[in-house]
Design a protein around this motif. Structure first.
Motif, PDB file in Angstrom:
ATOM      1  N   SER A 149       2.423  23.804   4.129  1.00 42.35           N
ATOM      2  CA  SER A 149       2.070  25.354   5.124  1.00 42.35           C
ATOM      3  C   SER A 149       0.901  25.106   4.969  1.00 42.35           C
ATOM      4  N   ASP A 150      -0.259  23.925   4.262  1.00 41.16           N
ATOM      5  CA  ASP A 150      -1.224  24.424   4.084  1.00 41.16           C
ATOM      6  C   ASP A 150      -1.992  22.622   3.914  1.00 41.16           C
ATOM      7  N   ALA A 151      -2.825  22.619   4.941  1.00 41.36           N
ATOM      8  CA  ALA A 151      -2.832  20.879   5.492  1.00 41.36           C
ATOM      9  C   ALA A 151      -3.637  20.040   4.732  1.00 41.36           C
ATOM     10  N   ALA A 152      -4.922  20.738   3.921  1.00 42.56           N
ATOM     11  CA  ALA A 152      -5.760  21.180   3.192  1.00 42.56           C
ATOM     12  C   ALA A 152      -5.404  20.163   2.190  1.00 42.56           C
ATOM     13  N   GLN A 153      -3.906  20.943   0.882  1.00 38.84           N
ATOM     14  CA  GLN A 153      -3.418  20.217   0.080  1.00 38.84           C
ATOM     15  C   GLN A 153      -2.964  19.445   0.624  1.00 38.84           C
ATOM     16  N   VAL A 154      -2.068  18.426   1.750  1.00 38.37           N
ATOM     17  CA  VAL A 154      -1.997  17.573   1.791  1.00 38.37           C
ATOM     18  C   VAL A 154      -2.955  16.497   2.201  1.00 38.37           C
ATOM     19  N   ASP A 155      -3.721  16.990   2.670  1.00 41.44           N
ATOM     20  CA  ASP A 155      -4.667  15.616   2.714  1.00 41.44           C
ATOM     21  C   ASP A 155      -5.442  16.002   1.059  1.00 41.44           C
ATOM     22  N   ALA A 156      -5.228  16.374   1.070  1.00 43.64           N
ATOM     23  CA  ALA A 156      -5.871  15.957  -1.302  1.00 43.64           C
ATOM     24  C   ALA A 156      -5.876  14.738  -1.805  1.00 43.64           C
ATOM     25  N   VAL A 157      -4.088  15.018  -1.369  1.00 45.28           N
ATOM     26  CA  VAL A 157      -3.102  14.373  -2.197  1.00 45.28           C
ATOM     27  C   VAL A 157      -3.535  12.768  -1.727  1.00 45.28           C
ATOM     28  N   CYS A 158      -3.757  12.872   0.001  1.00 40.20           N
ATOM     29  CA  CYS A 158      -3.136  11.597   0.105  1.00 40.20           C
ATOM     30  C   CYS A 158      -4.006  11.585   1.881  1.00 40.20           C
ATOM     31  N   PRO A 159      -5.411  11.525   1.885  1.00 45.37           N
ATOM     32  CA  PRO A 159      -6.062  12.101   3.335  1.00 45.37           C
ATOM     33  C   PRO A 159      -5.126  11.224   4.259  1.00 45.37           C
ATOM     34  N   ASP A 160      -4.904   9.974   4.086  1.00 48.74           N
ATOM     35  CA  ASP A 160      -4.731   9.486   5.177  1.00 48.74           C
ATOM     36  C   ASP A 160      -2.972   9.344   5.683  1.00 48.74           C
ATOM     37  N   TRP A 161      -2.224  10.852   5.098  1.00 49.75           N
ATOM     38  CA  TRP A 161      -0.914  10.738   5.363  1.00 49.75           C
ATOM     39  C   TRP A 161      -0.448  10.397   7.029  1.00 49.75           C
ATOM     40  N   ARG A 162      -1.355  10.674   7.989  1.00 51.56           N
ATOM     41  CA  ARG A 162      -1.110  10.373   9.537  1.00 51.56           C
ATOM     42  C   ARG A 162      -0.442   9.158   9.550  1.00 51.56           C
ATOM     43  N   SER A 163      -1.247   8.373   8.795  1.00 50.04           N
ATOM     44  CA  SER A 163      -1.358   6.954   9.260  1.00 50.04           C
ATOM     45  C   SER A 163      -0.253   5.771   8.301  1.00 50.04           C
ATOM     46  N   ARG A 164       0.215   6.155   7.859  1.00 53.09           N
ATOM     47  CA  ARG A 164       1.219   6.153   6.434  1.00 53.09           C
ATOM     48  C   ARG A 164       2.680   6.869   7.167  1.00 53.09           C
ATOM     49  N   LYS A 165       3.889   5.260   7.550  1.00 59.27           N
ATOM     50  CA  LYS A 165       5.484   5.523   7.803  1.00 59.27           C
ATOM     51  C   LYS A 165       5.730   6.917   6.073  1.00 59.27           C
ATOM     52  N   ALA A 166       6.494   7.776   6.207  1.00 53.07           N
ATOM     53  CA  ALA A 166       6.449   9.267   5.279  1.00 53.07           C
ATOM     54  C   ALA A 166       7.929   8.759   4.898  1.00 53.07           C
ATOM     55  N   TYR A 167       8.373   9.053   3.146  1.00 55.86           N
ATOM     56  CA  TYR A 167       9.368   9.067   3.400  1.00 55.86           C
ATOM     57  C   TYR A 167       9.906  10.251   2.130  1.00 55.86           C
ATOM     58  N   VAL A 168      10.656  10.985   2.133  1.00 52.83           N
ATOM     59  CA  VAL A 168      10.890  12.217   1.475  1.00 52.83           C
ATOM     60  C   VAL A 168      12.111  12.722   1.022  1.00 52.83           C
ATOM     61  N   CYS A 169      11.927  12.230  -0.207  1.00 53.47           N
ATOM     62  CA  CYS A 169      13.772  12.386  -0.737  1.00 53.47           C
ATOM     63  C   CYS A 169      13.411  13.781  -2.217  1.00 53.47           C
ATOM     64  N   GLY A 170      13.898  14.876  -2.029  1.00 53.80           N
ATOM     65  CA  GLY A 170      14.505  15.684  -2.855  1.00 53.80           C
ATOM     66  C   GLY A 170      15.110  17.540  -2.675  1.00 53.80           C
ATOM     67  N   ASP A 223       1.087  -0.961  -0.619  1.00 60.31           N
ATOM     68  CA  ASP A 223       0.026   0.062   0.099  1.00 60.31           C
ATOM     69  C   ASP A 223       0.864   1.119  -0.301  1.00 60.31           C
ATOM     70  N   VAL A 224       1.086   2.607  -1.146  1.00 57.76           N
ATOM     71  CA  VAL A 224       2.259   2.909  -1.836  1.00 57.76           C
ATOM     72  C   VAL A 224       1.176   4.648  -2.196  1.00 57.76           C
ATOM     73  N   VAL A 225       1.369   5.337  -1.718  1.00 56.43           N
ATOM     74  CA  VAL A 225       1.007   6.242  -2.499  1.00 56.43           C
ATOM     75  C   VAL A 225       2.560   7.000  -2.806  1.00 56.43           C
ATOM     76  N   LEU A 226       2.652   7.394  -3.824  1.00 59.67           N
ATOM     77  CA  LEU A 226       4.193   7.816  -4.627  1.00 59.67           C
ATOM     78  C   LEU A 226       3.179   9.502  -4.707  1.00 59.67           C
ATOM     79  N   VAL A 227       4.335  11.236  -3.682  1.00 57.69           N
ATOM     80  CA  VAL A 227       3.370  12.029  -4.871  1.00 57.69           C
ATOM     81  C   VAL A 227       4.922  12.256  -5.094  1.00 57.69           C
ATOM     82  N   HIS A 228       4.730  12.663  -6.692  1.00 56.52           N
ATOM     83  CA  HIS A 228       5.905  13.164  -6.975  1.00 56.52           C
ATOM     84  C   HIS A 228       6.146  14.697  -7.925  1.00 56.52           C
ATOM     85  N   SER A 229       7.110  15.491  -7.873  1.00 62.69           N
ATOM     86  CA  SER A 229       6.823  16.664  -8.276  1.00 62.69           C
ATOM     87  C   SER A 229       8.474  17.162  -9.422  1.00 62.69           C
ATOM     88  N   ALA A 230       7.751  17.408 -10.370  1.00 61.61           N
ATOM     89  CA  ALA A 230       8.723  17.738 -11.512  1.00 61.61           C
ATOM     90  C   ALA A 230       8.834  18.743 -12.182  1.00 61.61           C
TER      91      ALA A 230
END
Length: 351
Positions: A209-230, A164-171
C-alpha cells in the motif's frame, strides 16, 4: 505398427490373464501402460521443514516449461494420494519438487521419501511461465512460492548473459528461507540477477500500500514484467497495487490458494461410489474428495482448491453443498467438484 500389434497379441496369449505390461512392470517399475511413474533419485533438505525430491520419470513424461506444476501421487497406508507441486528443476531437466511439511501428504513426502521410492506422475501444466522474448523481469515471492521462480531462474540466468532479473523474496526467518545459499551464489556469478531478501519475523512484510517501499527495492518496477507467487495475501496485495498503478497486465500471478471452506451444521450422509463398489459415511464439512480417498477410492484430483476442476465427477443422485458458498447442487448428472463439496444426505456418485 501392424507387426508390433501382432507381437503384442502373441505375447499376451502367453502371459494371460496378466498383460505383458504387468510382467514388464515387475522388471522395470517405471513401465506402466496405465499410469506414468517416476523413481526418486535424490532427496535434499531445504531450510528447516522442506526437502527437494528429484525424480527420474518413466517413458511418456513431457518435459516441463520453467514455472509449471504437476500432480504427484504417493501411496500412504495403501491409499494413493495426489497433490499438485510446482517443479523447481530447470526447464527440460528431470522433474524436481520442493515440498514444505504442511499437511498430511506434504509432510509424508518430506519425512519419509527416500531414494528408490516410486511416485506417480501426471503431465506438467500451468501458464505461469517465462515470456517468449527477452525483457526485464521482477519476481516477487514469499515462502514456498519461490519454487516455480527457481525453475525460471535456473533456466534463464545461466543461458542469457543479458538477463535482467530482480527477485524480491520474503521468508519468516533466514533459517526457513528456501534456496538461500544458491540464490546468493547465483547473484555473485550472474551480474544480471539482483536478489533482495526480507525476513519478516524481524523486518516485517513489504507493504504494497506504500509505493515508496516498492520503489526502494525496485525503482524501475513499472517497466518490468512482474511475476508473483506466494500466500494469498501477497497475491491480493500485489494485484491491487498493479491495478491502482494502471498496469494490471504487467503482473502475472500464480494463484494457487486453497478455497475458503466454511463449516456446516448439516449431518452429511452415506456416499456411494458406484464404479468403485465402495460406500462411506461422511459428515457435512469434509470434502467428498477426502472421504473417497479415505475409503480407498481412486479419486481424480488436481489443485484440491476448487481451481483446476480436475476432480469433476457426475452426481447420480442426492445433494451436495459447495463448502465455499453454501450453494446446494442436486441436478442428476451434474458435474460436481469433489474437492469443495460435501454430502447433504445420501449421495450417489458415478466414480
Amino acid at each position: 505398427m501392424g507387426v508390433r500389434k501382432a507381437i503384442h497379441r502373441a505375447v499376451s496369449v502367453l502371459t494371460s490373464p496378466a498383460t505383458p505390461e504387468d510382467y514388464l512392470q515387475v522388471i522395470n517399475p517405471l513401465s506402466s501402460a496405465r499410469q506414468l511413474r517416476g523413481v526418486v533419485t535424490a532427496v535434499r533438505r531445504e531450510g528447516t521443514r522442506s526437502a527437494t525430491i528429484s525424480i527420474r520419470p518413466g517413458r511418456g513424461w513431457a518435459p516441463h516449461l520453467a514455472g509449471q506444476w504437476a500432480r504427484i501421487g504417493v501411496e500412504i497406508n495403501g491409499v494413493r494420494q495426489w497433490r499438485s507441486y510446482s517443479l523447481s528443476a530447470p526447464e527440460g531437466h528431470d522433474p524436481e519438487i520442493t515440498v514444505t511439511a504442511i499437511g498430511r501428504v506434504s509432510s509424508h513426502l518430506v519425512q519419509h521419501t527416500k531414494v528408490g521410492d516410486i511416485l506417480f506422475l501426471a503431465p506438467p501444466q500451468g501458464e505461469f511461465v517465462l515470456p517468449t522474448g527477452p525483457r526485464p523481469l521482477l519476481m516477487i515471492t514469499a515462502g514456498s512460492g519461490i519454487t516455480p521462480v527457481m525453475s525460471m531462474l535456473r533456466t534463464l540466468v545461466p543461458k542469457r548473459r543479458d538477463a535482467d532479473v530482480v527477485l524480491v523474496h520474503s521468508a519468516r526467518t533466514e533459517g526457513e528461507a528456501l534456496f538461500l545459499d544458491e540464490l546468493r551464489a547465483m547473484q555473485r556469478d550472474y551480474p544480471g540477477l539482483h536478489v533482495v531478501t526480507r525476513f519478516t519475523a524481524t523486518q516485517g512484510r513489504l507493504d504494497f500500500s506504500d509505493a515508496a517501499q516498492v520503489d526502494a527495492v525496485c525503482p524501475d518496477w513499472r517497466s518490468r514484467k512482474a511475476y508473483v507467487c506466494g500466500p494469498i495475501e501477497l497475491l491480493d496485495d500485489t494485484e491491487k497495487f498493479w491495478a491502482n498503478a494502471g498496469l494490471p497486465h504487467g503482473l502475472q500471478v500464480e494463484r494457487f490458494a486453497p478455497a475458503q471452506l466454511v463449516p456446516s451444521d448439516t449431518d452429511g450422509g452415506r456416499i456411494t461410489f458406484a464404479r468403485s463398489d465402495k460406500e462411506a459415511v461422511a459428515d457435512g464439512s469434509t470434502p467428498i474428495l477426502e472421504v473417497g480417498e479415505e475409503a480407498g477410492v481412486i479419486m481424480p484430483s488436481g489443485c484440491r482448491m476448487g481451481i483446476c476442476r480436475t476432480c469433476l465427477t457426475p452426481l447420480v443422485s442426492g445433494q451436495v453443498r459447495d463448502l465455499r458458498t453454501g450453494e446446494i447442487h442436486a441436478d442428476e448428472g451434474e458435474l460436481i467438484q469433489t474437492c469443495i463439496t460435501a454430502a447433504v444426505g445420501p449421495v450417489h456418485l458415478e466414480i
